[in-house]
Design a protein around this motif. Structure first.
Motif, mmCIF file in Angstrom:
data_model
loop_
_atom_site.group_PDB
_atom_site.id
_atom_site.type_symbol
_atom_site.label_atom_id
_atom_site.label_comp_id
_atom_site.label_asym_id
_atom_site.label_seq_id
_atom_site.Cartn_x
_atom_site.Cartn_y
_atom_site.Cartn_z
ATOM 1 N N GLU A 182 0.092 -0.652 -4.762
ATOM 2 C CA GLU A 182 1.046 -0.347 -5.813
ATOM 3 C C GLU A 182 1.993 -1.529 -5.946
ATOM 4 O O GLU A 182 2.841 -1.756 -5.085
ATOM 5 C CB GLU A 182 1.842 0.925 -5.484
ATOM 6 C CG GLU A 182 1.014 2.192 -5.459
ATOM 7 C CD GLU A 182 1.841 3.420 -5.131
ATOM 8 O OE1 GLU A 182 3.043 3.251 -4.805
ATOM 9 O OE2 GLU A 182 1.309 4.534 -5.202
ATOM 10 N N SER A 215 0.828 -1.200 0.000
ATOM 11 C CA SER A 215 0.000 0.000 0.000
ATOM 12 C C SER A 215 0.866 1.255 0.000
ATOM 13 O O SER A 215 1.946 1.296 0.615
ATOM 14 C CB SER A 215 -0.916 0.006 1.221
ATOM 15 O OG SER A 215 -1.613 1.233 1.319
ATOM 16 N N SER A 216 0.354 2.299 -0.678
ATOM 17 C CA SER A 216 1.032 3.589 -0.662
ATOM 18 C C SER A 216 0.877 4.286 0.687
ATOM 19 O O SER A 216 1.589 5.246 0.981
ATOM 20 C CB SER A 216 0.477 4.488 -1.777
ATOM 21 O OG SER A 216 -0.936 4.642 -1.623
#
Length: 314
Positions: A199, A78-79
Motif C-alpha cells: 500500500e 505492506s498492510s
C-alpha cells in the motif's frame, strides 16, 4: 601446494567507501546481470529508504575484495507487518567459501531483531541456488522470469499514433507536480501479483525513494494521458551506459483493456533505442498473463528465472 585463502567476513556496507559501493554493484552484476545496480543507486537507497524499512546492505569480504552481497529490509509498505526480505548474491567466481551462509545468518538476525515473522528471498532457478535455500529452511513459492530485448539488432513493433483522446507524454513533463504519477504507481503496484500486499500511501517517501532515484530516467519514461489524467505508464531505468530496464508498467483500473500500457512502453522503447541503449530488460511474475503477452509482442525473450522462497521466522 595450494595457497591458503583468507577467511570470509561479513560486515555492513560502508556508504562512504567507494570501493564498497563499486564492489557491491560488481557482484550484483556478475550474479544477476538482469537488474540494474550502480554505486549511485546503492548510495541513494542507503540514504533515502524509509527508516521503517530497517534497510541494511551487507557485504562478504575476502582479501579486501567484496565477494558477496545481501540486501536486507522490511516491507514497511505492506498492510501485513513483519515481512522481511533477504536477497543474497555471491560472485560466481567465489562460491563454496561460506559467504552465502554467513550473509543469510546476519540478514536473518537483523530482520528478526526488528520484528520480522516471515522471511522472503528471490532465488535464481538453478539447482545449486535452490538447494542452498532449502538447506536453510526456505520453501519454494511463486516464480518469475527475467526477459531481455536486443534493442540494437532486434525489430521493435512500429510506433503507433495514440487513439483519439489519448496523449503521450514524458515523465519529465510531470516534474512540477508528480503526484498524479504517484497515484497511478500506487494503484497499479497494488494489483501486481505478489506474496506481499503493498500500500503506497506515503507521497513524500515515494518522492525520495522512487521519483528521485538516480536510475529513473524521466525523459525515457512514457505516460499515456486521457482527459488530462495519467492513465498508463512505463517507467524507465537506465545505467548511464547502454542498458535500459523497465521499472514498472501499468494501467489504472478504469482504463484497462485499451492497449494503453503497450502504447506507453512502445514509445519508451523506441526513444531508448534512439538514445543509444542497446539492451532492454524487464521481469514478469509467471502469473501475470497480460504483461507476459505484451512483452512477447515486443520480442522479449526469457533469459533467466527465479523462485520466491519463504521461511517462517518464528
Amino acid at each position: 601446494m595450494r595457497p591458503r585463502r583468507s577467511p570470509v567476513i561479513v560486515r555492513d556496507l560502508r556508504p562512504d567507501a567507494r570501493a564498497d559501493l563499486e564492489g557491491f554493484a560488481r557482484v550484483r552484476h556478475r550474479a544477476l546481470p538482469y537488474i540494474l545496480v550502480t554505486p549511485e543507486s546503492l548510495a541513494h537507497d542507503i540514504a533515502r529508504l524509509h527508516p521503517d524499512a530497517r534497510y541494511r546492505p551487507l557485504v562478504a569480504v575476502a582479501d579486501d575484495e567484496v565477494i558477496g552481497t545481501a540486501q536486507v529490509r522490511l516491507s514497511h509498505e505492506s498492510s501485513e507487518p513483519g515481512q522481511g526480505n533477504v536477497n543474497v548474491y555471491v560472485d560466481p567466481e567465489h562460491t563454496r567459501r561460506g559467504a552465502g551462509a554467513l550473509l543469510v545468518r546476519a540478514a536473518e538476525e537483523h530482520l528478526v531483531a526488528h520484528g520480522a515473522v516471515r522471511l522472503l528471498a528471490w532465488v535464481l532457478d538453478e539447482p545449486g541456488n535452490r538447494s542452498f535455500a532449502e538447506l536453510h529452511g526456505y520453501r519454494a513459492g511463486r516464480s518469475a522470469h527475467f526477459l531481455r530485448l536486443d534493442l540494437e539488432n532486434g525489430a521493435l513493433p512500429p510506433l503507433q499514433a495514440p487513439p483519439p483522446g489519448v496523449e503521450l507524454r514524458r515523465g519529465s513533463d510531470f516534474a512540477d507536480d508528480p503526484r498524479p504519477l504517484f497515484e497511478l504507481d500506487a494503484e497499479t503496484t497494488a494489483d501486481e501479483p505478489s506474496d506481499v500486499e503493498f500500500e503506497f500511501t506515503d507521497y513524500e517517501a515515494w518522492l525520495e525513494e522512487t521519483w528521485r532515484h538516480p536510475l529513473l530516467d524521466l525523459d525515457l519514461t512514457s505516460v499515456a494521458v486521457v482527459d488530462g489524467r495519467p492513465a498508463a505508464f512505463s517507467a524507465a531505468h537506465t545505467d548511464g551506459g547502454t542498458r535500459y530496464s523497465t521499472a514498472m508498467t501499468g494501467t489504472a483500473r478504469a482504463f484497462r483493456g485499451r492497449g494503453l500500457a503497450k502504447l506507453a512502453k512502445n514509445d519508451s522503447l523506441h526513444r531508448a533505442r534512439a538514445a543509444g541503449y542497446t539492451e532492454a530488460f524487464t521481469g514478469n511474475d509467471t502469473g501475470n498473463g497480460p504483461m507476459i503477452a505484451i512483452n512477447k509482442w515486443f520480442g522479449y525473450e526469457v533469459c533467466a528465472a527465479e523462485v520466491r522462497y519463504v521461511r517462517d521466522a518464528g
